[in-house]
Design an enzyme around this catalytic site. Structure first.
Site, PDB file in Angstrom:
ATOM      1  CG  HIS A  39      38.144  33.190  37.377  1.00 15.92           C
ATOM      2  ND1 HIS A  39      38.957  34.110  36.768  1.00 15.92           N
ATOM      3  CD2 HIS A  39      38.886  32.607  38.351  1.00 15.92           C
ATOM      4  CE1 HIS A  39      40.144  34.100  37.365  1.00 15.92           C
ATOM      5  NE2 HIS A  39      40.126  33.198  38.328  1.00 15.92           N
ATOM      6  NE  ARG A  96      40.875  45.756  27.610  1.00 19.15           N
ATOM      7  CZ  ARG A  96      42.111  46.192  27.864  1.00 19.15           C
ATOM      8  NH1 ARG A  96      43.152  45.410  27.701  1.00 19.15           N
ATOM      9  NH2 ARG A  96      42.293  47.417  28.316  1.00 19.15           N
ATOM     10  N   GLY A 111      36.624  31.180  21.905  1.00 18.46           N
ATOM     11  CA  GLY A 111      35.159  31.169  22.007  1.00 18.46           C
ATOM     12  C   GLY A 111      34.560  29.791  22.174  1.00 18.46           C
TER      13      GLY A 111
END
Ligand code: NHR
Ligand code: GAR
Length: 197
Positions: A117, A99, A12
């Site tokens: 990404h 996910r 995180g």
């Protein structure tokens, strides 16, 4: 208030960078925006502790507890929609969220669902991006902030950051160099998105 919900799966650190930028730059005051919840699909995600310590609501939805991707995504949407209202649509931020999301989920949040990404898209969509960039002999690598669409890692690009690949780099050393840039780029890209909406 523009509510921001951040989805994580692990450390995180991008989430923390966003929360800290929001405090430092007073997003609540200047943009009417606030990180209201951090949701993880893993109970042991380190980022949950940081978020709690900052007084942010945290929620764990274990994907393994659901019979299908559709069922998991429906439960996720139900939690997110607590922070959604017609006049003030919630912004959903993927920050190391691991996910793949179903088209039904993605289409519900079109234009307000963003991801970071760890590659220079359209190169290296999917997983293991740093090793793949090294193996391909690339001289640069980086990260991309993009709007999420049903097709994995293919949504419109909002921002990119480039770093060199150096002799002797491993996936870990490259990932660390890229992550430093992610922490600068992601809060900036979100602030820009907030000002557009
Ligand atoms: N969902 C959609 N529909 N579109 C995107 O662009 C998405 C997305 C969900 C997540 C992040 C993405 C990344 O930045 C993201 C973008 C997970 C996987 C994956 O293969 C791939 C890409 C991304 C996130 N996940 C496996 C799965 O079966 C699980 C892997 C694991 O748990 O380690 O979902 O890279
Ligand atoms: C980041 O490098 C992010 O780009 C990447 O995982 C790391 C998460 O770090 N995301 C993905 O690989 C998505 N599939 P963080 O949890 O410390 O933000």
């Amino acid at each position: 208030m523009k509510n921001i919900v951040i989805l994580i799966s692990g450390s995180g650190s991008n989430m923390a960078a966003i929360v800290q930028a929001a405090q430092r730059e007073r997003w609540a005051e200047h943009d009417g925006a606030k990180v209201v919840a951090v949701i993880s699909n893993k109970a042991d995600a380190r980022g949950l502790q940081f978020a709690s310590a900052e007084g942010i609501v945290t929620e764990v939805l274990d994907h393994k507890a659901y019979p299908s991707r559709e069922a998991f995504d429906a439960a996720l949407a139900q939690v997110i929609d607590r922070y959604d209202s017609p006049g003030q649509p919630v912004l959903v931020v993927l920050a190391g969220f691991m996910r793949i999301l179903t088209p039904g989920f993605v289409n519900r949040y079109t234009g307000r669902l963003v991801n970071i990404h760890p590659s220079l898209l359209p190169a290296f969509a999917g997983l293991h991006t740093h090793q793949r960039a090294i193996d391909a002999g690339c001289q640069v690598a980086g990260a991309t902030v993009h709007l999420v669409t049903a097709e994995l890692d293919h949504g419109p690009i909002l921002a990119q950051a480039v770093v060199p690949i150096l002799p002797g780099d491993t996936a870990d050393s490259l990932a660390a160099r890229v992550l430093t840039q992610e922490h600068l780029m992601y809060p900036r890209a979100i602030a820009q998105l907030l000002r557009q909406t």
